[in-house]
Design a protein around this motif. Structure first.
Motif, short mmCIF file in Angstrom:
data_model
loop_
_atom_site.label_atom_id
_atom_site.label_comp_id
_atom_site.label_asym_id
_atom_site.label_seq_id
_atom_site.Cartn_x
_atom_site.Cartn_y
_atom_site.Cartn_z
N PRO A 1 0.79 -1.23 0.00
CA PRO A 1 0.00 0.00 0.00
C PRO A 1 0.83 1.28 0.00
O PRO A 1 1.97 1.30 0.48
CB PRO A 1 -0.83 -0.12 1.28
CG PRO A 1 0.00 -0.96 2.19
CD PRO A 1 0.69 -1.95 1.29
N SER B 1 0.85 -0.23 -11.74
CA SER B 1 0.77 -0.56 -10.31
C SER B 1 1.20 -1.99 -10.06
O SER B 1 0.73 -2.92 -10.70
CB SER B 1 -0.67 -0.37 -9.81
OG SER B 1 -0.82 -0.94 -8.52
N ASP C 1 -3.70 3.97 -3.98
CA ASP C 1 -3.68 2.56 -4.37
C ASP C 1 -4.70 2.27 -5.48
O ASP C 1 -4.43 1.49 -6.39
CB ASP C 1 -3.98 1.67 -3.16
CG ASP C 1 -2.92 1.83 -2.08
OD1 ASP C 1 -1.72 1.76 -2.41
OD2 ASP C 1 -3.29 2.05 -0.91
#
Length: 292
Positions: A51, A245, A117
């Protein structure tokens, strides 16, 4: 008005209890972790993320968004479909809180920032947005609704000749420009409250925006507005991730699990059902002249 509010609050409370009970009955594990008023289910810590903020799931959105995020500021949000979706993602990832960041919608979908996130803001997945950000599997289908003032006679035959308002940076703005092609200038607004105010103050005549967002407004006491129809888009909402990501695959697995085990259907019944006050599928579908 207060009696109606009390009835709605009671109904939502009962639905929350039912959703929580259903989660207990499906064999999910419980925990003392609390995420506002959200019922959570599944196995705590089953998935593993890296995170942005240690111990928290950082979620970017655009407020206000009644039904989706119930609260006008990040600190005041305690419930809503997308907030509780984030809560369930956090729970299953072993993260003990949801950190909410509020930002204008064009910024959320721009791909320019990576300090979060995931983003949950009723974001329609499009090829253009997919160039600058990554998306989860779609978790809800989307259409574009047409909101007008009570008493007005605006329909698919004359909508091109009225003053249309849209939300800046949305698929509604693209649809109006590329498909409807109105004869009068279109006005783009930075947020939904500005859109609604412009309509009620007669600065615009119609709003073209996500149906699942517009549905909340006619339910308000003395709103003076109504939904006259919706356009099919064959698109859906997705969670947006910063491009590249490292958590995309793991987040995708969580979203799929939330869909498959019925968690999102329960959240929709509790939060969107209360906000909408009607079945979106029963709103008439509109067409444009090109036969779509």
């Amino acid at each position: 008005m207060r009696a109606a509010a009390a009835i709605i609050s009671l109904a939502v409370g009962v639905a929350l209890i039912a959703a929580a009970a259903a989660c207990d009955q499906d064999g999910s594990e419980s925990s003392d972790v609390q995420y506002g008023d959200c019922p959570v289910s599944g196995q705590y810590g089953e998935f593993h993320l890296s995170p942005e903020t240690a111990g928290a799931l950082t979620v970017k959105t655009t407020l206000p968004a009644p039904g989706w995020w119930n609260g006008d500021t990040p600190d005041s949000v305690k419930s809503g479909y997308e907030y509780c979706m984030a809560a369930n993602i956090a729970y299953r990832s072993g993260l003990d809180r949801v950190k909410v960041k509020n930002a204008p919608f064009p910024e959320v979908v721009s791909g320019r920032t990576k300090d979060f996130d995931l983003a949950l803001a009723q974001i329609t997945i499009t090829p253009e947005r997919s160039k600058v950000a990554d998306f989860s599997p779609p978790y809800l289908s989307s259409t574009l609704g047409v909101l007008i003032r009570d008493g007005e006679k605006i329909n698919e035959d004359n909508i091109r000749d009225v003053r249309i308002g849209v939300a800046e940076g949305t698929t509604g703005e693209e649809f109006v420009a590329n498909r409807l092609k109105p004869t009068k200038p279109v006005t783009a607004f930075a947020n939904d409250p500005e859109l609604i105010t412009a309509l009620t103050e007669r600065r615009i005549d119609a709003i073209v925006h996500d149906t699942t967002i517009l549905l909340a407004y006619p339910q308000k006491q003395d709103s003076g507005v109504r939904l006259v129809g919706q356009y099919r888009t064959d698109q859906g909402y997705g969670a947006l991730y910063p491009k590249g990501s490292p958590d995309k695959d793991e987040l995708d697995r969580i979203v799929r699990q939330l869909i498959d085990d019925g968690t999102l259907a329960k959240l929709s019944a509790v939060y969107l059902g209360a906000a909408f006050g009607q079945d979106p599928a029963k709103i008439p579908y509109l067409t444009v002249d090109d036969g779509s």
